[in-house]
Design an enzyme around this catalytic site. Structure first.
Site, PDB file in Angstrom:
ATOM      1  N   ARG A 136       0.670  -1.324   0.066  1.00 28.99           N
ATOM      2  CA  ARG A 136       0.077   0.127   0.072  1.00 28.99           C
ATOM      3  C   ARG A 136       0.870   1.375  -0.013  1.00 28.99           C
ATOM      4  O   ARG A 136       0.614   2.296  -0.531  1.00 28.99           O
ATOM      5  CB  ARG A 136      -1.040   0.159   1.159  1.00 28.99           C
ATOM      6  N   HIS A 145       0.255   4.404  -2.698  1.00 29.00           N
ATOM      7  CA  HIS A 145       0.285   5.615  -2.318  1.00 29.00           C
ATOM      8  C   HIS A 145       1.285   6.461  -2.650  1.00 29.00           C
ATOM      9  O   HIS A 145       0.924   7.728  -3.047  1.00 29.00           O
ATOM     10  CB  HIS A 145       0.134   5.699  -0.838  1.00 29.00           C
ATOM     11  N   ASN A 154      -4.092   8.917   4.271  1.00 28.59           N
ATOM     12  CA  ASN A 154      -2.798   8.370   4.818  1.00 28.59           C
ATOM     13  C   ASN A 154      -2.566   7.969   6.156  1.00 28.59           C
ATOM     14  O   ASN A 154      -1.905   7.438   6.688  1.00 28.59           O
ATOM     15  CB  ASN A 154      -1.582   9.298   4.560  1.00 28.59           C
ATOM     16  N   HIS A 170      -6.532  -5.801  -2.410  1.00 29.36           N
ATOM     17  CA  HIS A 170      -7.438  -6.048  -1.089  1.00 29.36           C
ATOM     18  C   HIS A 170      -7.555  -7.599  -1.049  1.00 29.36           C
ATOM     19  O   HIS A 170      -8.712  -7.672  -0.294  1.00 29.36           O
ATOM     20  CB  HIS A 170      -8.583  -5.222  -1.545  1.00 29.36           C
TER      21      HIS A 170
HETATM   22  C1  HEM Z   1      -9.540   1.307  -6.156  1.00 28.85           C
HETATM   23  C2  HEM Z   1      -9.198   2.190  -5.395  1.00 28.85           C
HETATM   24  C3  HEM Z   1      -8.693   1.996  -3.853  1.00 28.85           C
HETATM   25  C4  HEM Z   1      -9.485   2.189  -3.017  1.00 28.85           C
HETATM   26  C5  HEM Z   1     -10.534   3.185  -2.870  1.00 28.85           C
HETATM   27  C6  HEM Z   1      -8.607   1.963  -1.669  1.00 28.85           C
HETATM   28  C7  HEM Z   1      -8.889   2.057  -0.298  1.00 28.85           C
HETATM   29  C8  HEM Z   1      -8.244   1.561   0.715  1.00 28.85           C
HETATM   30  C9  HEM Z   1      -8.772   1.545   2.133  1.00 28.85           C
HETATM   31  C10 HEM Z   1      -9.897   2.485   2.802  1.00 28.85           C
HETATM   32  C11 HEM Z   1      -7.989   0.809   2.805  1.00 28.85           C
HETATM   33  C12 HEM Z   1      -7.916   0.633   4.412  1.00 28.85           C
HETATM   34  C13 HEM Z   1      -7.410   1.465   4.983  1.00 28.85           C
HETATM   35  C14 HEM Z   1      -7.508   1.735   6.409  1.00 28.85           C
HETATM   36  O1  HEM Z   1      -8.810   1.636   6.806  1.00 28.85           O
HETATM   37  O2  HEM Z   1      -6.521   1.407   7.157  1.00 28.85           O
HETATM   38  C15 HEM Z   1      -7.167   0.107   1.894  1.00 28.85           C
HETATM   39  C16 HEM Z   1      -6.292  -0.864   2.337  1.00 28.85           C
HETATM   40  C17 HEM Z   1      -5.246  -1.278   1.226  1.00 28.85           C
HETATM   41  N1  HEM Z   1      -4.809  -1.219   0.066  1.00 28.85           N
HETATM   42 FE1  HEM Z   1      -6.371   0.196  -1.230  1.00 28.85          FE
HETATM   43  N2  HEM Z   1      -7.541   1.069  -2.243  1.00 28.85           N
HETATM   44  C18 HEM Z   1      -7.721   1.062  -3.490  1.00 28.85           C
HETATM   45  C19 HEM Z   1      -6.719   0.677  -4.378  1.00 28.85           C
HETATM   46  C20 HEM Z   1      -5.685  -0.240  -3.809  1.00 28.85           C
HETATM   47  C21 HEM Z   1      -4.604  -0.452  -4.765  1.00 28.85           C
HETATM   48  C22 HEM Z   1      -4.343  -0.219  -6.184  1.00 28.85           C
HETATM   49  C23 HEM Z   1      -3.659  -1.288  -4.029  1.00 28.85           C
HETATM   50  C24 HEM Z   1      -2.483  -1.951  -4.406  1.00 28.85           C
HETATM   51  C25 HEM Z   1      -1.963  -1.738  -5.611  1.00 28.85           C
HETATM   52  C26 HEM Z   1      -4.094  -1.327  -2.847  1.00 28.85           C
HETATM   53  C27 HEM Z   1      -3.603  -1.699  -1.722  1.00 28.85           C
HETATM   54  C28 HEM Z   1      -4.110  -1.955  -0.356  1.00 28.85           C
HETATM   55  C29 HEM Z   1      -3.548  -2.778   0.671  1.00 28.85           C
HETATM   56  C30 HEM Z   1      -2.425  -3.683   0.538  1.00 28.85           C
HETATM   57  C31 HEM Z   1      -4.373  -2.386   1.748  1.00 28.85           C
HETATM   58  C32 HEM Z   1      -4.045  -3.097   3.130  1.00 28.85           C
HETATM   59  C33 HEM Z   1      -3.158  -2.322   3.976  1.00 28.85           C
HETATM   60  C34 HEM Z   1      -3.162  -2.660   5.422  1.00 28.85           C
HETATM   61  O3  HEM Z   1      -3.226  -3.912   5.608  1.00 28.85           O
HETATM   62  O4  HEM Z   1      -2.318  -2.121   6.085  1.00 28.85           O
HETATM   63  N3  HEM Z   1      -5.212  -0.443  -2.690  1.00 28.85           N
HETATM   64  N4  HEM Z   1      -7.380   0.566   0.689  1.00 28.85           N
HETATM   65  C1  LIG Z   2       1.306   8.202   9.259  1.00 30.63           C
HETATM   66  C2  LIG Z   2       0.906   9.268   9.549  1.00 30.63           C
HETATM   67  O1  LIG Z   2       1.766  10.353   9.579  1.00 30.63           O
HETATM   68  N1  LIG Z   2      -0.576   9.489   9.751  1.00 30.63           N
HETATM   69  C3  LIG Z   2      -1.089  10.854   9.826  1.00 30.63           C
HETATM   70  C4  LIG Z   2      -2.190  10.920   8.921  1.00 30.63           C
HETATM   71  O2  LIG Z   2      -3.123  12.029   9.127  1.00 30.63           O
HETATM   72  C5  LIG Z   2      -3.375  12.313  10.488  1.00 30.63           C
HETATM   73  C6  LIG Z   2      -4.602  13.626  10.664  1.00 30.63           C
HETATM   74  O3  LIG Z   2      -3.839  14.530  10.041  1.00 30.63           O
HETATM   75  C7  LIG Z   2      -2.461  12.112  11.429  1.00 30.63           C
HETATM   76  O4  LIG Z   2      -2.710  12.370  12.667  1.00 30.63           O
HETATM   77  C8  LIG Z   2      -1.329  11.128  11.246  1.00 30.63           C
HETATM   78  O5  LIG Z   2      -0.193  11.074  11.989  1.00 30.63           O
END
Ligand code: HEM
Ligand SMILES: CC(=O)N[C@H]1CO[C@H](CO)[C@@H](O)[C@@H]1O
Ligand SMILES: *[C@@H]1O[C@H](CO)[C@@H](O)[C@H](O)[C@H]1NC(C)=O
Ligand SMILES: *[C@@H]1O[C@H](CO)[C@@H](O)[C@H](O)[C@H]1NC(C)=O
Length: 309
Positions: free
Chosen positions: A51, A55, A84, A182
């Site tokens: 991720r 990003h 982020n 995902h």
């Molecule tokens: C299609 C649009 C996408 C949206 C709207 C999206 C949104 C999100 C959201 C909301 C999360 C959860 C974050 C949280 O609540 O902590 C997430 C996690 C994640 N995303 Fe996406 N994402 C997208 C595309 C992608 C793509 C293209 C990749 C990789 C190439 C990716 C890789 C990941 C991974 C690996 C996680 C898990 C992170 C963790 O376990 O800490 N995502 N994403």
């Molecule tokens: C990893 C990181 O720096 N996260 C930041 C994302 O944004 C929030 C709100 O602005 C911060 O509190 C976090 O530290």
């Protein structure tokens, strides 16, 4: 002379596999080793690293802008932007950078460390491997505002998602292929809150979520409880880069609304044919890693990934 110089510049100005083969032959192996080592104690790490790379690439190109800490005289960096909020893994990147700096000072960019880490992460989780074109340089700008504008939101509609990816030069199909990421990792309750409790004015929970599954999710993401609680994307194999992403969506066990709308749009052949999907995933990851990169004389090779030189 001019021809030779032009040739040199054009060679410098694109990414290529094995960019560090001469300047630091052990670099790629070291990144892989350290990602493996750290993941042994933290099975969530592969998702976190994948991720981070995504990003990074979606905000001002793959230039390690996501790693910069806040600094006086500069606008708030990507890191502090809302999308982020849950990014992690920065210490692991720091560790890799420290080891590489000791071995090959000022040679391996932080941006390439992110790309190589993402490759190793996917492989480690059981996904496909690809050769990473390297030679990206690190940027000096990082903007929280740009992160908010550039990253797709989980509440986006299918059209918004498509337009967002197209804006980055990635096709529909690449978006769908990459979204299968995902299948690993976790989301915070806050990311699925709307879907569970505030779907629309007449319906509390998105009816596309299997009701037993929704009930289990609500138990973890209970109202009034910490919105920072996390739930796995894939409840069956959260650490395995497999085909469960599609299976789960098929059975009403998808988490993000964005995944659901993508699924509704395309019950694609990609869900059935793993070989084809793997091929496309490799290509899409390489494309993702090439977005708006800085090469040649642009940017710099940071000595510390959190700070401009
Ligand atoms: C299609 C649009 C996408 C949206 C709207 C999206 C949104 C999100 C959201 C909301 C999360 C959860 C974050 C949280 O609540 O902590 C997430 C996690 C994640 N995303 Fe996406 N994402 C997208 C595309 C992608 C793509 C293209 C990749 C990789 C190439 C990716 C890789 C990941 C991974 C690996 C996680 C898990 C992170 C963790 O376990 O800490 N995502 N994403
Ligand atoms: C990893 C990181 O720096 N996260 C930041 C994302 O944004 C929030 C709100 O602005 C911060 O509190 C976090 O530290
Ligand atoms: C809310 O969603 C349900 C289920 O999709 C739908 O039947 C209903 O018409 C929606 N209500 C409003 C006000 O949009
Ligand atoms: C899956 O895709 C591969 C590679 O594109 C192809 O060779 C194979 O025939 C496909 N299999 C099925 C069952 O469609």
């Amino acid at each position: 002379m001019v021809v030779i110089v032009l040739l040199k510049v054009s060679q410098l100005s694109s990414l290529r596999v094995g960019f560090y083969a001469k300047s630091c032959p052990a670099a790629e192996a070291i990144v892989s080793k350290l990602v493996r080592l750290k993941s042994r104690y933290n099975p969530s790490l592969p998702a976190v690293l994948l991720r981070l790379h995504y990003h990074d690439c979606f905000v001002a190109g793959c230039d390690a802008s996501v790693l910069l800490d806040p600094a006086s005289g500069y606008p708030p960096p990507e890191k502090v932007a809302l999308p982020n909020e849950s990014l992690r893994g920065f210490e692991v990147v720091d560790l890799i950078k420290t080891v590489l700096e000791a071995l090959c000072p000022s040679t391996i960019s932080c941006a390439d460390i992110l790309a190589l880490s993402a490759r190793e992460a996917v492989l480690l989780a059981g996904g496909p491997a690809w050769e990473v074109p390297t030679g990206c340089r690190d940027g000096r700008l990082s903007s929280a505002l740009l992160a908010v504008i550039s990253l797709p939101q989980p509440q986006f509609s299918a059209i918004q998602l498509k337009n967002n990816f197209l804006g980055h030069g990635l096709s529909d199909e690449e978006m769908i292929t990459l979204s299968r990421s995902h299948t690993i990792g976790f989301a915070r309750c806050v990311s699925i809150w709307d879907r569970l409790y505030y779907y629309n004015s007449t319906t509390e929970t998105d009816p596309r979520i299997n009701s037993a599954y929704a009930a289990r999710r609500k138990r973890i993401c209970a109202t009034g409880r910490n919105l920072g609680m996390i739930v796995p994307f894939d409840p069956v194999t959260p650490f395995k880069f497999d085909n469960m992403y599609y299976k789960n969506l098929e059975e009403g066990r998808g988490l993000l609304l964005s995944d659901q709308v993508l699924y509704d749009e395309t019950v694609s052949m990609l869900s059935r044919n793993s070989t084809e999907w793997e091929k496309r995933f490799r290509e899409a990851m390489i494309h993702l890693g090439s977005l708006n990169v800085k090469t040649g004389l642009q940017g710099e090779i940071r000595r510390n990934c959190r700070r401009r030189n």
